[in-house]
Design a protein around this motif. Structure first.
Motif, short mmCIF file in Angstrom:
data_model
loop_
_atom_site.label_atom_id
_atom_site.label_comp_id
_atom_site.label_asym_id
_atom_site.label_seq_id
_atom_site.Cartn_x
_atom_site.Cartn_y
_atom_site.Cartn_z
N GLU A 193 -6.91 50.60 -63.47
CA GLU A 193 -6.60 50.41 -64.89
C GLU A 193 -5.17 49.88 -65.04
O GLU A 193 -4.31 50.14 -64.21
N LYS A 194 -4.95 49.13 -66.12
CA LYS A 194 -3.60 48.68 -66.43
C LYS A 194 -2.73 49.88 -66.80
O LYS A 194 -3.21 50.87 -67.35
N SER A 195 -1.45 49.81 -66.47
CA SER A 195 -0.52 50.88 -66.82
C SER A 195 -0.41 51.00 -68.33
O SER A 195 -0.60 50.01 -69.06
N LEU A 268 -0.40 45.54 -58.20
CA LEU A 268 -0.57 44.25 -58.85
C LEU A 268 -1.57 44.36 -60.00
O LEU A 268 -1.31 43.92 -61.13
N LYS A 269 -2.72 44.96 -59.73
CA LYS A 269 -3.78 45.02 -60.74
C LYS A 269 -3.41 45.91 -61.92
O LYS A 269 -3.95 45.74 -63.02
N SER A 270 -2.49 46.85 -61.70
CA SER A 270 -2.07 47.72 -62.80
C SER A 270 -0.96 47.09 -63.64
O SER A 270 -0.58 47.63 -64.68
N SER A 271 -0.45 45.94 -63.20
CA SER A 271 0.68 45.30 -63.88
C SER A 271 0.21 44.29 -64.92
O SER A 271 -0.93 43.82 -64.89
N ALA A 292 -5.40 36.36 -57.99
CA ALA A 292 -6.61 37.06 -57.53
C ALA A 292 -6.74 38.43 -58.18
O ALA A 292 -7.85 38.92 -58.38
N ALA A 293 -5.60 39.03 -58.52
CA ALA A 293 -5.59 40.33 -59.20
C ALA A 293 -5.72 40.19 -60.71
O ALA A 293 -5.68 41.18 -61.44
N ARG A 294 -5.87 38.94 -61.18
CA ARG A 294 -5.99 38.63 -62.61
C ARG A 294 -4.73 39.05 -63.38
O ARG A 294 -4.80 39.57 -64.50
#
Length: 375
Positions: A193-195, A268-271, A292-294
């Motif tokens: 999940e995003k932070s 990365l994906k949470s940023s 790649a992590a969108r």
């Protein structure tokens, strides 16, 4: 084929794009070929092991810490790599990457009359002098000598790096451009999940020409309740921690140090935004990793990064060292969710279409096979 590679760092120390590239190429080639890698040995690591079918040979260096620009460590590594390489028998091809790994494998390839294919990510020239003074003069001279060697082929990672090589006297017909890649499937499998707070992230070595201090200053000027993660290790870390404290944002900034691949992808994906403020890059593999992590990217407007980030299409570019420009674009992207979504989709589509490790390895293998056949 039996191939001997060499890199200053290898598994488990995949700190930068160069180490990541060799790791991905070696382990994929090892499914069909016999691959050996010579690298530096650090405390707690065996002198020899097989990892993902790759034979890893580690040689002694004086320093306990990672000091890639140290002439003494570099000299020790070159001597150790030469002895190790000679004792490993004959190979069809020798494939070091810049710069300390090149001389020992060049000497062995010359003695064995086998092709030498070097991967050179970038040319640093005046950057050495600006950063290291007298030691920089030695590194500049060393770099110039390395570029004069009679390679069968030089593989580089971007058109801008190719132009630098040509300007440095390397014949164009000896240069092959094969970009870096990213394992999109690995990124897709990790769900995070995003932070809750807007999160800005930097991933890379903490070294002068990366200009992480510019990011810290720009971040300190934001009128947002955001947080900054600085992922990586390097000689500038203590200085950057001091800068964060002086700017009064140390409570908002997290220095993670070296982390494993899984944790890097999770962060990365949470940023919400990745920033790459470097003024020198051969490629900028972390841009692909962010895509790649969108995660949308803000990068310095330099040739190599301009090849990946199309301003306003899949990310934003800012004038190098222009802190206010960086601050404005950071604020814009953190405030505009629709724009972030647009860049995230465009970036993801780009890497999935053009920058997979399988395609990178296939092109490297074609170069290797053609040179071995010619010998």
């Amino acid at each position: 084929m039996r191939i001997l590679m060499a890199s200053d760092l290898y598994h488990p120390f995949l700190l930068g794009g160069g180490e990541k590239r060799m790791y991905e190429i070696a382990r994929r080639l090892a499914k069909k070929h016999e691959i050996h890698v010579i690298t530096r040995r650090f405390k707690g690591l065996p002198s020899y092991e097989i990892h993902e079918k790759v034979h890893i040979h580690r040689v002694f260096i004086p320093s306990a810490e990672i000091k890639l620009e140290s002439p003494s460590d570099g000299s020790a590594f070159m001597a150790g790599a030469l002895l190790k390489g000679l004792n490993l028998g004959d190979f069809d091809l020798y494939a070091p990457q810049q710069f300390f790994p090149i001389p020992p494998l060049w000497l062995i390839a010359k003695a064995k009359r086998r092709p030498l294919v070097a991967t050179i990510h970038d040319i640093y020239r005046e950057t050495w002098l600006q950063k290291y003074g007298l030691k920089g003069c030695l590194m500049t001279a060393f770099e110039r000598v390395m570029l004069k060697l009679p390679y069968a082929k030089i593989i580089t990672v971007s058109s801008s790096s190719k132009e630098k090589l040509i300007e440095s006297g390397v014949p164009e017909h000896r240069i092959e451009v094969i970009p870096n890649g990213v394992d999109v499937e690995k990124y897709d499998k990790i769900k995070v999940e995003k932070s809750e707070k807007p999160r800005v992230i930097y991933v890379g070595r903490l070294i002068g020409y990366k200009h992480v201090d510019d990011l810290l200053v720009a971040f300190s000027r934001l009128d947002l309740n955001a947080e900054l993660y600085i992922v990586g290790e390097g000689p500038e870390r203590k200085n950057l921690e001091t800068v964060a404290k002086k700017l009064g944002v140390d409570h908002k900034v997290t220095f993670t140090g070296f982390i494993n691949e899984q944790r890097k992808i999770e962060l990365l994906k949470s940023s919400h935004v990745l920033v790459l403020p470097s003024t020198t890059e051969g490629f900028g593999i972390v841009v692909l990793e962010a895509m790649a992590a969108r995660v949308p990217v803000i990068a310095a407007d330099i040739p190599a990064l301009r090849e990946l980030v199309k301003n306003g299409e899949n990310g934003l570019l800012f004038k190098p060292r222009a802190i206010d420009d960086l601050k404005i674009k950071l604020r814009l992207l953190l405030k505009d969710e629709d724009l972030r979504d647009k860049f995230s989709k465009s970036g993801y589509d780009l890497v999935k279409k053009r920058f997979t490790w399988d395609s990178v390895v296939e092109r490297n293998e074609e170069v290797y096979k053609s040179l071995v056949a010619d010998h």
